[in-house]
Design a protein around this motif. Structure first.
Motif, PDB file in Angstrom:
ATOM      1  N   CYS A 105       0.852  -1.188   0.000  1.00 40.33           N
ATOM      2  CA  CYS A 105       0.000   0.000   0.000  1.00 40.33           C
ATOM      3  C   CYS A 105       0.893   1.246   0.000  1.00 40.33           C
ATOM      4  O   CYS A 105       1.573   1.530   0.993  1.00 40.33           O
ATOM      5  CB  CYS A 105      -0.920  -0.005   1.222  1.00 40.33           C
ATOM      6  N   MET A 106       0.887   1.969  -1.102  1.00 37.62           N
ATOM      7  CA  MET A 106       1.756   3.143  -1.220  1.00 37.62           C
ATOM      8  C   MET A 106       1.400   4.209  -0.195  1.00 37.62           C
ATOM      9  O   MET A 106       2.281   4.873   0.366  1.00 37.62           O
ATOM     10  CB  MET A 106       1.657   3.716  -2.640  1.00 37.62           C
ATOM     11  N   ASP A 107       0.114   4.402   0.088  1.00 34.18           N
ATOM     12  CA  ASP A 107      -0.295   5.418   1.050  1.00 34.18           C
ATOM     13  C   ASP A 107       0.258   5.103   2.446  1.00 34.18           C
ATOM     14  O   ASP A 107       0.774   5.987   3.131  1.00 34.18           O
ATOM     15  CB  ASP A 107      -1.812   5.509   1.088  1.00 34.18           C
ATOM     16  N   PHE A 108       0.163   3.840   2.859  1.00 26.71           N
ATOM     17  CA  PHE A 108       0.696   3.421   4.154  1.00 26.71           C
ATOM     18  C   PHE A 108       2.210   3.578   4.188  1.00 26.71           C
ATOM     19  O   PHE A 108       2.783   4.037   5.186  1.00 26.71           O
ATOM     20  CB  PHE A 108       0.288   1.965   4.409  1.00 26.71           C
ATOM     21  N   TRP A 109       2.884   3.232   3.089  1.00 29.50           N
ATOM     22  CA  TRP A 109       4.343   3.363   3.032  1.00 29.50           C
ATOM     23  C   TRP A 109       4.766   4.827   3.163  1.00 29.50           C
ATOM     24  O   TRP A 109       5.697   5.150   3.884  1.00 29.50           O
ATOM     25  CB  TRP A 109       4.846   2.767   1.710  1.00 29.50           C
ATOM     26  N   GLU A 110       4.063   5.715   2.473  1.00 28.74           N
ATOM     27  CA  GLU A 110       4.395   7.142   2.546  1.00 28.74           C
ATOM     28  C   GLU A 110       4.094   7.720   3.919  1.00 28.74           C
ATOM     29  O   GLU A 110       4.806   8.608   4.403  1.00 28.74           O
ATOM     30  CB  GLU A 110       3.638   7.895   1.455  1.00 28.74           C
ATOM     31  N   LEU A 111       3.038   7.240   4.576  1.00 33.92           N
ATOM     32  CA  LEU A 111       2.739   7.694   5.942  1.00 33.92           C
ATOM     33  C   LEU A 111       3.870   7.320   6.898  1.00 33.92           C
ATOM     34  O   LEU A 111       4.276   8.119   7.750  1.00 33.92           O
ATOM     35  CB  LEU A 111       1.427   7.068   6.421  1.00 33.92           C
ATOM     36  N   CYS A 112       4.382   6.093   6.757  1.00 33.81           N
ATOM     37  CA  CYS A 112       5.431   5.622   7.659  1.00 33.81           C
ATOM     38  C   CYS A 112       6.782   6.253   7.360  1.00 33.81           C
ATOM     39  O   CYS A 112       7.641   6.345   8.240  1.00 33.81           O
ATOM     40  CB  CYS A 112       5.557   4.101   7.569  1.00 33.81           C
ATOM     41  N   CYS A 113       6.977   6.686   6.107  1.00 32.09           N
ATOM     42  CA  CYS A 113       8.262   7.282   5.722  1.00 32.09           C
ATOM     43  C   CYS A 113       8.288   8.799   5.885  1.00 32.09           C
ATOM     44  O   CYS A 113       9.328   9.421   5.670  1.00 32.09           O
ATOM     45  CB  CYS A 113       8.589   6.932   4.265  1.00 32.09           C
ATOM     46  N   GLY A 114       7.158   9.402   6.244  1.00 32.68           N
ATOM     47  CA  GLY A 114       7.137  10.834   6.448  1.00 32.68           C
ATOM     48  C   GLY A 114       6.838  11.645   5.212  1.00 32.68           C
ATOM     49  O   GLY A 114       6.924  12.882   5.235  1.00 32.68           O
ATOM     50  N   TYR A 115       6.484  10.988   4.090  1.00 33.50           N
ATOM     51  CA  TYR A 115       6.120  11.723   2.886  1.00 33.50           C
ATOM     52  C   TYR A 115       4.770  12.416   3.045  1.00 33.50           C
ATOM     53  O   TYR A 115       4.468  13.381   2.360  1.00 33.50           O
ATOM     54  CB  TYR A 115       6.062  10.775   1.688  1.00 33.50           C
ATOM     55  N   GLY A 133       1.488  13.526   6.013  1.00 30.68           N
ATOM     56  CA  GLY A 133       1.289  13.901   7.408  1.00 30.68           C
ATOM     57  C   GLY A 133       0.760  12.730   8.219  1.00 30.68           C
ATOM     58  O   GLY A 133       1.195  11.593   8.032  1.00 30.68           O
ATOM     59  N   VAL A 134      -0.200  12.983   9.063  1.00 27.74           N
ATOM     60  CA  VAL A 134      -0.796  11.913   9.858  1.00 27.74           C
ATOM     61  C   VAL A 134      -2.292  11.849   9.539  1.00 27.74           C
ATOM     62  O   VAL A 134      -2.927  12.868   9.295  1.00 27.74           O
ATOM     63  CB  VAL A 134      -0.577  12.133  11.372  1.00 27.74           C
ATOM     64  N   PRO A 135      -2.868  10.640   9.533  1.00 21.67           N
ATOM     65  CA  PRO A 135      -4.304  10.510   9.226  1.00 21.67           C
ATOM     66  C   PRO A 135      -5.173  11.157  10.305  1.00 21.67           C
ATOM     67  O   PRO A 135      -4.771  11.273  11.469  1.00 21.67           O
ATOM     68  CB  PRO A 135      -4.519   8.992   9.178  1.00 21.67           C
ATOM     69  N   ARG A 149      -4.138   6.678  12.723  1.00 20.40           N
ATOM     70  CA  ARG A 149      -3.039   7.577  13.092  1.00 20.40           C
ATOM     71  C   ARG A 149      -2.098   6.916  14.090  1.00 20.40           C
ATOM     72  O   ARG A 149      -0.869   6.987  13.949  1.00 20.40           O
ATOM     73  CB  ARG A 149      -3.619   8.874  13.674  1.00 20.40           C
ATOM     74  N   LEU A 150      -2.648   6.271  15.104  1.00 21.99           N
ATOM     75  CA  LEU A 150      -1.810   5.624  16.112  1.00 21.99           C
ATOM     76  C   LEU A 150      -1.001   4.478  15.520  1.00 21.99           C
ATOM     77  O   LEU A 150       0.167   4.289  15.876  1.00 21.99           O
ATOM     78  CB  LEU A 150      -2.692   5.109  17.260  1.00 21.99           C
ATOM     79  N   ALA A 151      -1.616   3.714  14.612  1.00 24.39           N
ATOM     80  CA  ALA A 151      -0.903   2.599  13.993  1.00 24.39           C
ATOM     81  C   ALA A 151       0.243   3.094  13.111  1.00 24.39           C
ATOM     82  O   ALA A 151       1.353   2.547  13.144  1.00 24.39           O
ATOM     83  CB  ALA A 151      -1.880   1.752  13.175  1.00 24.39           C
ATOM     84  N   ALA A 152      -0.007   4.144  12.316  1.00 21.56           N
ATOM     85  CA  ALA A 152       1.055   4.690  11.456  1.00 21.56           C
ATOM     86  C   ALA A 152       2.180   5.282  12.284  1.00 21.56           C
ATOM     87  O   ALA A 152       3.372   5.092  11.978  1.00 21.56           O
ATOM     88  CB  ALA A 152       0.457   5.745  10.518  1.00 21.56           C
ATOM     89  N   LEU A 153       1.842   5.998  13.344  1.00 14.63           N
ATOM     90  CA  LEU A 153       2.878   6.572  14.205  1.00 14.63           C
ATOM     91  C   LEU A 153       3.658   5.493  14.941  1.00 14.63           C
ATOM     92  O   LEU A 153       4.854   5.664  15.227  1.00 14.63           O
ATOM     93  CB  LEU A 153       2.239   7.531  15.220  1.00 14.63           C
ATOM     94  N   GLU A 190       7.618   5.056  14.820  1.00 12.25           N
ATOM     95  CA  GLU A 190       8.423   4.954  16.034  1.00 12.25           C
ATOM     96  C   GLU A 190       9.385   3.773  15.968  1.00 12.25           C
ATOM     97  O   GLU A 190      10.532   3.870  16.418  1.00 12.25           O
ATOM     98  CB  GLU A 190       7.496   4.813  17.249  1.00 12.25           C
ATOM     99  N   GLU A 191       8.918   2.659  15.392  1.00  6.60           N
ATOM    100  CA  GLU A 191       9.799   1.492  15.254  1.00  6.60           C
ATOM    101  C   GLU A 191      10.976   1.816  14.346  1.00  6.60           C
ATOM    102  O   GLU A 191      12.094   1.355  14.587  1.00  6.60           O
ATOM    103  CB  GLU A 191       9.007   0.310  14.691  1.00  6.60           C
ATOM    104  N   ARG A 192      10.747   2.614  13.318  1.00  4.37           N
ATOM    105  CA  ARG A 192      11.843   2.995  12.430  1.00  4.37           C
ATOM    106  C   ARG A 192      12.804   3.952  13.129  1.00  4.37           C
ATOM    107  O   ARG A 192      14.026   3.813  13.020  1.00  4.37           O
ATOM    108  CB  ARG A 192      11.293   3.668  11.161  1.00  4.37           C
ATOM    109  N   ARG A 193      12.267   4.903  13.866  1.00  2.62           N
ATOM    110  CA  ARG A 193      13.125   5.901  14.520  1.00  2.62           C
ATOM    111  C   ARG A 193      13.959   5.294  15.650  1.00  2.62           C
ATOM    112  O   ARG A 193      15.059   5.760  15.928  1.00  2.62           O
ATOM    113  CB  ARG A 193      12.268   7.046  15.070  1.00  2.62           C
ATOM    114  N   THR A 194      13.424   4.269  16.307  1.00  3.16           N
ATOM    115  CA  THR A 194      14.161   3.629  17.396  1.00  3.16           C
ATOM    116  C   THR A 194      15.023   2.469  16.900  1.00  3.16           C
ATOM    117  O   THR A 194      15.596   1.742  17.721  1.00  3.16           O
ATOM    118  CB  THR A 194      13.184   3.105  18.467  1.00  3.16           C
TER     119      THR A 194
END
Length: 371
Positions: free
Chosen positions: A272-282, A284-286, A292-296, A300-304
């Protein structure tokens, strides 16, 4: 070593008495394990599935009354066959979605549901080719990968179906240079597939109604990622204990996971391109709270650094696609996995790696990290 094996055998014999030693091939609870060659083990249920029985129709033409409710005897037969098929799908995950969809009808089945489960039994009894879970010999280093997918709502249910497959494969993709749009070179894409161990195949109805396909995919991804992380922890537990020279408590293992100190890296693939862009910061937040909580959470898993790479994979290469649909699949990658133990990736991939630099004392190398 041989001496260690004899020592353990002696301890078990002293405590439990004479033990029965099983050698390959052997059967346990309907699961058969056999050595195909010196490089591959095959786990299958051919014998169990061959003994599955279909429902015997009476001579009053009941099978032609598809919309009628089942009688108590037919409902009992439907439940029995469905649960047997569910057990038989442990090594036949390509049929799992069809069985799960019928499992929701256990309370008030119709004749058409009984007909459908009979068709599934026939497919389980006589597969078109040799199937099972193949365990090829893998060379280190290894990595865990979660492939998550979700269907949309349909006329049968307002809830999406979430498909999750967890793989362990050789970590051959060490160093790569994606272009400005994060696309991987074709040579690097070919290194990502190959021999894979299918450790989990899950097909379940979503717990909540999703507002869009992106919402459903986000919930599936947020659910599948912790499973892959737990798989990596359990797989590396013996290595962590040998490094520490002491037994680790569950709390210590969780602390190491939180600090990104697990030797096996975890990657995730979605389509899902939309989900990928949400997680990569392309993006904003839903606005929707649950999405929103799931995407964030994935951000968080990527940032940590608990998630190393997030791949956007074409639907044609998604091993979880068959776990979300009963027909009309866009990918047969899962079928390839259960017939050969290999995963082939078709088309282009986009990838985002970790944020920042490598944490101190991390067991991972610098390769594959953003500078």
């Amino acid at each position: 070593s041989v001496s260690t094996t004899k020592w353990i055998g002696k301890l078990l014999t002293e405590r439990f008495g004479a033990l029965t030693k099983q050698t390959l091939p052997f059967v346990h609870t309907g699961l058969q394990l056999e050595m195909i060659n010196h490089e591959c083990l095959r786990l299958h249920q051919d014998d169990f599935n061959s003994k599955l029985k279909t429902h015997d129709w009476s001579k009053d033409g009941r099978k032609y009354q598809a919309e009628e409710q089942c009688t108590p005897e037919e409902a009992t037969s439907f439940r029995s066959i469905t649960c047997a098929c569910l057990w038989g799908c442990q090594t036949r995950p390509e049929e799992l979605s069809s069985v799960i969809s019928l499992q929701t009808k256990l309370k008030t089945p119709q004749i058409k549901d009984l007909i459908a489960i009979n068709v599934i039994v026939k497919r389980l009894r006589k597969p078109s080719s040799k199937t099972g879970i193949f365990f090829w010999r893998l060379r280190c280093p290894l990595h865990a990968m979660a492939i998550t997918d979700a269907s949309g709502a349909n006329k049968k249910s307002d809830h999406a179906v979430e498909g999750i497959s967890l793989l362990i494969s050789e970590d051959k993709l060490k160093k790569f240079e994606p272009d400005q749009l994060d696309y991987l070179p074709e040579a690097a894409t070919k290194q990502l597939g190959g021999k894979c161990h299918l450790m989990l195949a899950s097909s379940t109805k979503s717990k909540r109604v999703s507002h869009s396909t992106s919402h459903a995919e986000t919930l599936a991804g947020a659910r599948g990622l912790p499973m892959a992380q737990l798989l990596a922890v359990r797989f590396c537990e013996h290595e962590l204990i040998s490094q520490k020279q002491a037994k680790l408590s569950p709390l210590q293992l969780m602390t190491k996971q939180d600090d990104a100190e697990i030797p096996m890296p975890v990657d995730m693939g979605i389509d899902c391109m939309d989900f990928w862009e949400l997680c990569c910061g392309y993006r904003g937040v839903p606005q929707d709270k649950s999405q929103r909580l799931a995407a964030l959470a994935v951000r968080e898993e990527r940032r940590t650094h608990r998630l190393r790479r997030l791949y956007h994979i074409g639907t044609a290469s998604m091993s979880s696609d068959m776990l979300t649909k009963t027909s009309g699949w866009d990918s047969v990658s899962l079928k390839e996995l259960v017939t050969s133990g290999f995963w082939t990736i078709i088309g282009f991939l986009r990838v985002r790696t970790l944020f920042g630099t490598r944490p101190k004392d991390s067991p991972w190398s610098n390769q594959g990290w953003d500078d």
